[in-house]
Write a protein that holds these residues in place. Structure first.
Motif, PDB file in Angstrom:
ATOM      1  N   VAL A 451       0.818  -1.211   0.000  1.00  0.00           N
ATOM      2  CA  VAL A 451       0.000   0.000   0.000  1.00  0.00           C
ATOM      3  C   VAL A 451       0.854   1.263   0.000  1.00  0.00           C
ATOM      4  CG1 VAL A 451      -1.679   1.338   1.343  1.00  0.00           C
ATOM      5  CG2 VAL A 451      -1.935  -1.143   1.133  1.00  0.00           C
ATOM      6  N   ALA A 452       1.892   1.288   0.829  1.00  0.00           N
ATOM      7  CA  ALA A 452       2.635   2.546   0.988  1.00  0.00           C
ATOM      8  C   ALA A 452       4.123   2.348   1.181  1.00  0.00           C
ATOM      9  CB  ALA A 452       2.065   3.317   2.181  1.00  0.00           C
ATOM     10  N   GLY A 453       4.658   1.198   0.791  1.00  0.00           N
ATOM     11  CA  GLY A 453       6.045   0.885   1.092  1.00  0.00           C
ATOM     12  C   GLY A 453       7.073   1.491   0.168  1.00  0.00           C
ATOM     13  N   ILE A 454       6.699   1.764  -1.071  1.00  0.00           N
ATOM     14  CA  ILE A 454       7.662   2.265  -2.042  1.00  0.00           C
ATOM     15  C   ILE A 454       7.269   3.675  -2.455  1.00  0.00           C
ATOM     16  CG2 ILE A 454       8.731   1.894  -4.294  1.00  0.00           C
ATOM     17  CD1 ILE A 454       8.120  -1.041  -4.030  1.00  0.00           C
ATOM     18  N   PRO A 455       8.120   4.655  -2.195  1.00  0.00           N
ATOM     19  CA  PRO A 455       7.816   6.028  -2.641  1.00  0.00           C
ATOM     20  C   PRO A 455       7.548   6.053  -4.142  1.00  0.00           C
ATOM     21  CG  PRO A 455       9.722   6.017  -1.198  1.00  0.00           C
ATOM     22  CD  PRO A 455       9.405   4.578  -1.496  1.00  0.00           C
ATOM     23  N   ARG A 456       6.685   6.944  -4.566  1.00  0.00           N
ATOM     24  CA  ARG A 456       6.250   6.970  -5.968  1.00  0.00           C
ATOM     25  C   ARG A 456       7.424   7.131  -6.932  1.00  0.00           C
ATOM     26  NH1 ARG A 456       1.540   7.192  -8.420  1.00  0.00           N
ATOM     27  NH2 ARG A 456       1.343   8.125 -10.476  1.00  0.00           N
ATOM     28  N   ASN A 457       8.425   7.903  -6.539  1.00  0.00           N
ATOM     29  CA  ASN A 457       9.538   8.143  -7.452  1.00  0.00           C
ATOM     30  C   ASN A 457      10.570   7.021  -7.436  1.00  0.00           C
ATOM     31  OD1 ASN A 457      10.725   8.481  -5.005  1.00  0.00           O
ATOM     32  ND2 ASN A 457      11.341  10.622  -5.325  1.00  0.00           N
TER      33      ASN A 457
END
Length: 620
Positions: A451-457
């Motif tokens: 859900v939120a583990g990898i930053p978008r960039n």
């Protein structure tokens, strides 16, 4: 020869052989004790593609290598001329650190030499317990008895094993201290202990001094203290005795004094200390088992990063020796599986091929208890997955602690620990609680990472058009182009060293693919590292395992530090000689600092000519 060059580079970056005080290894790390840590170049060593990470902790300079650490350890020993695991000859020059660092160094030095068999024995004990519960084996049968002996031998004869490794760590003759350990579990001593347990038996004496008998099989602290005393006595005896007498009389003095002293003083005191430690831990654990589980589940991997976990290993073993069970190891399993779940989340979410490859291999290793690849290679660089793994480990550890789960044999936290949690009386709620906490940690960390583990960039976005960068890498040789994962070498194929392609050369030349300089040149001339003017780091490795040819088919036309421009001749080699020797000519062309770029694209077709475009760098 396979790890000869890596060993040379490691030695060069730690200040050379003369800076080494001791060297041991665990499951994935070389653990150096250095005279002067300031002489070591950690940042330079991290740039070596054969090194995963460098950690300075607990008074040790730790070089994380991976599963082939034993081979690298042997190569470093051979290159440095070390006679054994520790270089005790220069121990006197060691600079004293703080007490915690010294204790961790002592513990790791004593236990790491047999870490593999220690884990194997625990796994086999757990599987035997599972086989009995499932009705596959009977404890009365010969099959069970033989496998039980195989799994229990190390623990029963702990004083022998620890006597040997403690003797080496304390700088004495390990065979003397091993003999002292043997005396502690000699059949005569075990028989004396059994007799002493009967009512009405007279107390035995040594030279008129009453002896209290204990069963020292599977014990830890008594032999370590006895080994320290023996090594001190040996050094004093060797210093004082004439040269013609020291080889024989120093061991006589050590045995004749240390063994009685151990049975009369050291053993009873160490046994009392062992019981106090075990009971003290039980008292703390009983106050709030769920809190103890949550704290250990959250912080265990942090302790592993800094090497502090070794300070807790003897406590777990001591709990088993004194209490017959241990509650610390079960709460560590969610911490391990939390990092595995986070790496699994990266594998499922990431769109980066190299990141997915590294995460996949890390998940496999982590299931069996080796979390360094997951922590250093995947979770810690991305930060959030590591945090999520610790959070999930805390929640899962709290559940395991609340369930009062225990293990009944020692091992290291991995999937087989679940079998070691089976109580002697059969499956009950403590096992199910352990399983529930472990699975929750795995699933929760995976979901949070998804859900939120990898930053978008950090992940390439398919919706954003990819525009080639200004850096194009020309082909350094003529031949057939294959995907990197088709190279017959797991290290290159996995992408751990970076992104790139493989070329099967059809001629015998390697040319410069860009303007830059020669950053490294292996002594065997089979591989060369280049650094472009724009900062691209490129490795050209001619053939697979060709390091074994010791440079005979290769000729270098440049040296380290030379400036090169596209088309300059770097290497020539004898294709036929390499093939006749039975080696594969597949040549990986790898961008070793791929992480600095958004992507590395292959722009050549299935065939390429030297000097034509091969790879294109996509910038962030």
């Amino acid at each position: 020869m396979e790890y000869h060059t890596l060993a040379q580079d490691i030695l060069g970056h730690i200040g050379g052989r003369e800076n080494i005080v001791s060297l041991v290894h665990c499951a994935t790390r070389l653990r150096f004790k250095l005279k002067d840590n300031h002489k070591a170049d950690a940042e330079g060593l991290k740039k070596n593609p054969g090194v995963i990470m460098v950690v300075e902790s607990g008074g040790q300079f730790q070089v994380v290598i991976g599963n082939h650490v034993h081979d690298v350890w042997q190569a470093v020993r051979a290159e440095a001329g070390l006679a054994d695991e520790t270089s005790e000859a220069i121990k006197d020059n060691e600079k004293a650190g703080n007490l915690c660092s010294q204790l961790i160094d002592i513990v790791s030095g004593i236990f790491t030499p047999f870490i593999g068999i220690l884990a194997a024995s625990g796994i086999l004990k757990g599987l035997l317990a599972l086989a009995v519960v499932c009705g596959w084996l009977s404890v009365e049968g010969g099959t069970y008895k033989i496998w039980f002996a195989a799994s229990d031998a190390l623990f029963y004869f702990f004083p022998l094993i620890l006597g040997f490794t403690a003797g080496k760590k304390f700088g004495g003759n390990p065979f003397i201290t091993m003999a002292i350990g043997g005396a502690l579990i000699h059949p005569t001593m075990i028989a004396a202990f059994n007799v002493s347990q009967q009512s009405g038996v007279l107390t035995d004496a040594f030279l008129g001094i009453p002896v209290t008998w204990f069963n020292y099989s599977a014990s830890v602290i008594p032999i370590i203290l006895a080994a320290w005393v023996s090594c001190w006595l040996e050094k004093q005896s060797t210093r004082l005795l004439p040269a013609a007498m020291k080889n024989f009389f120093a061991p006589v003095i050590c045995l004749s004094i240390t063994v009685p002293l151990t049975f009369l003083v050291i053993g009873p005191l160490a046994t009392w200390l062992s019981q106090m430690l075990a009971n003290g831990y039980q008292w703390i654990y009983a106050l709030a088992p769920w809190l103890a589980g949550a704290v250990m589940g959250a912080l265990w991997q942090v302790c592993v990063i800094f090497g502090l976990h070794w300070g807790l290993v003897p406590l777990m073993i001591n709990n088993l020796a004194v209490l017959g069970h241990d509650s610390m190891l079960p709460v560590l399993l969610p911490a391990v599986m939390g990092q595995v779940g986070a790496a699994l989340g990266v594998l499922l979410r990431s769109q980066d091929a190299r990141q997915k490859m590294l995460a996949g291999s890390s998940v496999t290793a982590g299931i069996f208890g080796i979390t360094e690849p997951a922590v250093y290679g995947v979770n810690l660089p991305l930060r959030r997955p590591f945090i999520f793994g610790c959070v999930a480990g805390a929640i899962g550890g709290g559940i395991v602690g609340f369930s009062s789960s225990h293990v009944y044999s020692f091992g290291f936290a991995n999937i087989f620990t679940l079998a070691q949690m089976i109580p002697p009386g059969g499956v009950d709620s403590t096992l199910w609680g352990g399983i529930a906490g472990t699975l929750l940690a795995l699933i929760l960390s995976c979901v949070m990472t998804l859900v939120a583990g990898i930053p978008r960039n950090s992940t390439p976005d398919a919706a954003i058009p990819v525009m080639p960068g200004e850096d194009d890498i020309l082909s350094p040789m003529t031949g057939t182009v294959l995907a990197l994962d088709q190279v017959p070498d797991a290290t290159f194929a996995s992408g751990l060293l970076g992104q790139g392609v493989t070329i099967i050369p059809s001629d015998n030349k390697v040319i410069a693919p860009f303007a830059g300089e020669v950053a490294s040149l292996f002594q065997t001339r089979h591989a060369i590292g280049l650094l472009s003017d724009s900062g691209i780091e490129l490795l050209i490795h001619v053939g697979i395992d060709t390091v074994r040819l010791e440079g005979k088919p290769f000729t270098a036309h440049v040296k380290v530090g030379d400036a090169v421009k596209p088309g300059d001749l770097l290497l020539t080699f004898d294709r036929q000689a390499i093939l006749d020797a039975g080696y594969d000519l597949a040549t990986p062309i790898i961008i070793t600092n791929s992480d600095a770029y958004r992507d590395v694209l292959a722009v050549a077709g299935t065939a390429v000519t030297a000097g034509t475009p091969l790879l294109s760098i996509i910038h962030q």
